[in-house]
Design a protein around this motif. Structure first.
Motif, PDB file in Angstrom:
ATOM      1  N   THR A   4       0.801  -1.137   0.052  1.00  0.00           N
ATOM      2  CA  THR A   4      -0.152  -0.193   0.008  1.00  0.00           C
ATOM      3  C   THR A   4       0.882   1.213   0.051  1.00  0.00           C
ATOM      4  O   THR A   4       1.730   1.357   0.872  1.00  0.00           O
ATOM      5  N   TYR A   5       0.670   2.039  -0.946  1.00  0.00           N
ATOM      6  CA  TYR A   5       1.396   3.546  -1.120  1.00  0.00           C
ATOM      7  C   TYR A   5       0.949   4.308   0.122  1.00  0.00           C
ATOM      8  O   TYR A   5       0.075   4.428   0.578  1.00  0.00           O
ATOM      9  N   THR A   6       2.003   4.920   0.787  1.00  0.00           N
ATOM     10  CA  THR A   6       1.857   5.908   1.796  1.00  0.00           C
ATOM     11  C   THR A   6       2.937   7.128   1.185  1.00  0.00           C
ATOM     12  O   THR A   6       3.706   6.722   0.508  1.00  0.00           O
ATOM     13  N   TYR A   7       2.694   8.109   1.763  1.00  0.00           N
ATOM     14  CA  TYR A   7       3.539   9.454   1.317  1.00  0.00           C
ATOM     15  C   TYR A   7       4.795   9.043   1.679  1.00  0.00           C
ATOM     16  O   TYR A   7       5.487   8.710   2.862  1.00  0.00           O
ATOM     17  N   GLY A   8       5.717   9.189   0.761  1.00  0.00           N
ATOM     18  CA  GLY A   8       7.221   8.910   1.088  1.00  0.00           C
ATOM     19  C   GLY A   8       7.802   7.495   0.710  1.00  0.00           C
ATOM     20  O   GLY A   8       8.864   7.119   0.760  1.00  0.00           O
ATOM     21  N   THR A   9       6.842   6.733   0.160  1.00  0.00           N
ATOM     22  CA  THR A   9       7.055   5.329  -0.169  1.00  0.00           C
ATOM     23  C   THR A   9       8.124   5.554  -1.492  1.00  0.00           C
ATOM     24  O   THR A   9       7.840   6.185  -2.383  1.00  0.00           O
ATOM     25  N   HIS A  10       9.170   4.816  -1.262  1.00  0.00           N
ATOM     26  CA  HIS A  10      10.386   4.959  -2.512  1.00  0.00           C
ATOM     27  C   HIS A  10       9.567   3.806  -3.742  1.00  0.00           C
ATOM     28  O   HIS A  10       9.218   2.730  -3.304  1.00  0.00           O
ATOM     29  N   LEU A  11       9.606   4.357  -4.786  1.00  0.00           N
ATOM     30  CA  LEU A  11       8.904   3.593  -5.907  1.00  0.00           C
ATOM     31  C   LEU A  11      10.442   3.285  -6.978  1.00  0.00           C
ATOM     32  O   LEU A  11      10.941   4.029  -7.412  1.00  0.00           O
TER      33      LEU A  11
ATOM     34  N   VAL B  39     -11.128   6.696  -5.547  1.00  0.00           N
ATOM     35  CA  VAL B  39     -11.459   5.313  -5.913  1.00  0.00           C
ATOM     36  C   VAL B  39      -9.989   4.567  -5.472  1.00  0.00           C
ATOM     37  O   VAL B  39      -9.006   5.296  -5.489  1.00  0.00           O
ATOM     38  N   ASN B  40     -10.109   3.403  -5.215  1.00  0.00           N
ATOM     39  CA  ASN B  40      -9.067   2.467  -4.815  1.00  0.00           C
ATOM     40  C   ASN B  40      -8.310   2.124  -6.360  1.00  0.00           C
ATOM     41  O   ASN B  40      -9.297   1.705  -7.199  1.00  0.00           O
ATOM     42  N   ALA B  41      -7.112   1.991  -6.551  1.00  0.00           N
ATOM     43  CA  ALA B  41      -6.569   1.530  -7.634  1.00  0.00           C
ATOM     44  C   ALA B  41      -5.542   0.710  -7.273  1.00  0.00           C
ATOM     45  O   ALA B  41      -4.935   0.714  -6.041  1.00  0.00           O
ATOM     46  N   GLN B  42      -4.944   0.171  -8.646  1.00  0.00           N
ATOM     47  CA  GLN B  42      -3.737  -0.891  -8.493  1.00  0.00           C
ATOM     48  C   GLN B  42      -2.842  -0.754  -9.385  1.00  0.00           C
ATOM     49  O   GLN B  42      -3.277  -0.801 -10.677  1.00  0.00           O
ATOM     50  N   MET B  43      -1.611  -0.653  -9.346  1.00  0.00           N
ATOM     51  CA  MET B  43      -0.770  -0.612 -10.363  1.00  0.00           C
ATOM     52  C   MET B  43       0.229  -1.883 -10.320  1.00  0.00           C
ATOM     53  O   MET B  43       0.894  -2.348  -9.029  1.00  0.00           O
ATOM     54  N   THR B  44       0.277  -2.710 -11.342  1.00  0.00           N
ATOM     55  CA  THR B  44       1.263  -3.895 -11.477  1.00  0.00           C
ATOM     56  C   THR B  44       2.436  -3.404 -12.207  1.00  0.00           C
ATOM     57  O   THR B  44       2.211  -2.941 -13.432  1.00  0.00           O
ATOM     58  N   TYR B  45       3.547  -3.805 -11.665  1.00  0.00           N
ATOM     59  CA  TYR B  45       4.877  -3.092 -12.673  1.00  0.00           C
ATOM     60  C   TYR B  45       6.181  -3.928 -12.236  1.00  0.00           C
ATOM     61  O   TYR B  45       6.221  -4.834 -11.396  1.00  0.00           O
TER      62      TYR B  45
ATOM     63  N   TYR C  31      -3.121   1.904  -4.098  1.00  0.00           N
ATOM     64  CA  TYR C  31      -3.052   3.357  -3.777  1.00  0.00           C
ATOM     65  C   TYR C  31      -4.333   3.938  -3.983  1.00  0.00           C
ATOM     66  O   TYR C  31      -5.456   3.314  -4.651  1.00  0.00           O
ATOM     67  N   SER C  32      -4.827   5.341  -3.657  1.00  0.00           N
ATOM     68  CA  SER C  32      -6.011   5.877  -3.807  1.00  0.00           C
ATOM     69  C   SER C  32      -5.903   7.138  -5.033  1.00  0.00           C
ATOM     70  O   SER C  32      -4.777   7.615  -5.005  1.00  0.00           O
ATOM     71  N   LYS C  33      -6.898   7.419  -5.734  1.00  0.00           N
ATOM     72  CA  LYS C  33      -6.949   8.395  -6.736  1.00  0.00           C
ATOM     73  C   LYS C  33      -8.066   8.895  -6.966  1.00  0.00           C
ATOM     74  O   LYS C  33      -9.012   8.377  -6.775  1.00  0.00           O
ATOM     75  N   PHE C  34      -8.203  10.117  -7.788  1.00  0.00           N
ATOM     76  CA  PHE C  34      -9.351  10.582  -8.330  1.00  0.00           C
ATOM     77  C   PHE C  34      -9.989   9.645  -9.364  1.00  0.00           C
ATOM     78  O   PHE C  34      -9.079   9.307 -10.279  1.00  0.00           O
ATOM     79  N   ALA C  35     -11.164   9.519  -9.369  1.00  0.00           N
ATOM     80  CA  ALA C  35     -11.612   8.596 -10.614  1.00  0.00           C
ATOM     81  C   ALA C  35     -11.501   9.195 -11.799  1.00  0.00           C
ATOM     82  O   ALA C  35     -11.491  10.370 -11.925  1.00  0.00           O
ATOM     83  N   ASP C  36     -11.445   8.507 -12.916  1.00  0.00           N
ATOM     84  CA  ASP C  36     -11.228   8.907 -14.349  1.00  0.00           C
ATOM     85  C   ASP C  36     -12.389  10.012 -14.908  1.00  0.00           C
ATOM     86  O   ASP C  36     -12.465  10.683 -15.493  1.00  0.00           O
ATOM     87  N   GLY C  37     -13.589   9.661 -14.062  1.00  0.00           N
ATOM     88  CA  GLY C  37     -14.753  10.531 -14.453  1.00  0.00           C
ATOM     89  C   GLY C  37     -14.827  12.069 -13.937  1.00  0.00           C
ATOM     90  O   GLY C  37     -15.689  12.803 -13.871  1.00  0.00           O
ATOM     91  N   CYS C  38     -13.746  12.239 -13.304  1.00  0.00           N
ATOM     92  CA  CYS C  38     -13.304  13.474 -12.619  1.00  0.00           C
ATOM     93  C   CYS C  38     -12.843  14.660 -13.540  1.00  0.00           C
ATOM     94  O   CYS C  38     -12.519  15.772 -13.178  1.00  0.00           O
ATOM     95  N   THR C  39     -12.677  14.385 -14.648  1.00  0.00           N
ATOM     96  CA  THR C  39     -12.050  15.427 -15.809  1.00  0.00           C
ATOM     97  C   THR C  39     -12.736  16.637 -15.689  1.00  0.00           C
ATOM     98  O   THR C  39     -12.129  17.582 -16.127  1.00  0.00           O
ATOM     99  N   THR C  40     -13.968  16.662 -15.927  1.00  0.00           N
ATOM    100  CA  THR C  40     -14.810  17.911 -15.941  1.00  0.00           C
ATOM    101  C   THR C  40     -15.084  18.569 -14.907  1.00  0.00           C
ATOM    102  O   THR C  40     -15.727  19.579 -14.650  1.00  0.00           O
ATOM    103  N   ASP C  41     -14.867  17.902 -13.543  1.00  0.00           N
ATOM    104  CA  ASP C  41     -15.237  18.409 -12.341  1.00  0.00           C
ATOM    105  C   ASP C  41     -14.102  19.079 -11.623  1.00  0.00           C
ATOM    106  O   ASP C  41     -12.955  18.819 -11.948  1.00  0.00           O
ATOM    107  N   ASN C  42     -14.419  20.128 -10.887  1.00  0.00           N
ATOM    108  CA  ASN C  42     -13.327  20.507  -9.952  1.00  0.00           C
ATOM    109  C   ASN C  42     -12.928  20.098  -8.619  1.00  0.00           C
ATOM    110  O   ASN C  42     -13.767  19.582  -7.960  1.00  0.00           O
TER     111      ASN C  42
END
Length: 88
Positions: free
Chosen positions: A33-40, A59-65, A77-88
């Motif tokens: 789980t990502y936290t602020y300062g996590t080395h990527l 929303v909850n998101a997941q990256m495989t790398y 990690y958490s992020k804004f949903a892709d549907g937020c592009t037109t919202d402030n």
């Protein structure tokens, strides 16, 4: 059987074995789980997923790398949903 058919069958079998090995390796990966300062250590992103939501919000998101040692890693990690592009 001719030699081309034998070579094709051997190649097909080898590819199936490689695919099974890759799936077994990916199954052993536990998500971090990502936290602020996590080395990527990201060399290549393999996939990005997020929870489906019809509205804007967090929303909850997941990256495989792959990392710099070519090991598969998974990051939650958490992020804004892709549907937020037109919202402030």
């Amino acid at each position: 059987m001719n030699t081309k058919a034998i070579y094709a069958a051997c190649l097909f079998a080898a590819l199936n074995i490689c695919t099974l090995a890759a799936r077994a390796e990916a199954a052993d990966v536990t998500a971090k789980t990502y936290t602020y300062g996590t080395h990527l250590d990201i060399k290549k992103v393999l996939s990005l997923k997020q929870d489906a939501t019809p509205s804007c919000g967090i929303v909850n998101a997941q990256m495989t790398y792959l990392d710099s040692h070519n090991k598969t890693q998974v990051l939650d990690y958490s992020k804004f949903a892709d549907g937020c592009t037109t919202d402030n």
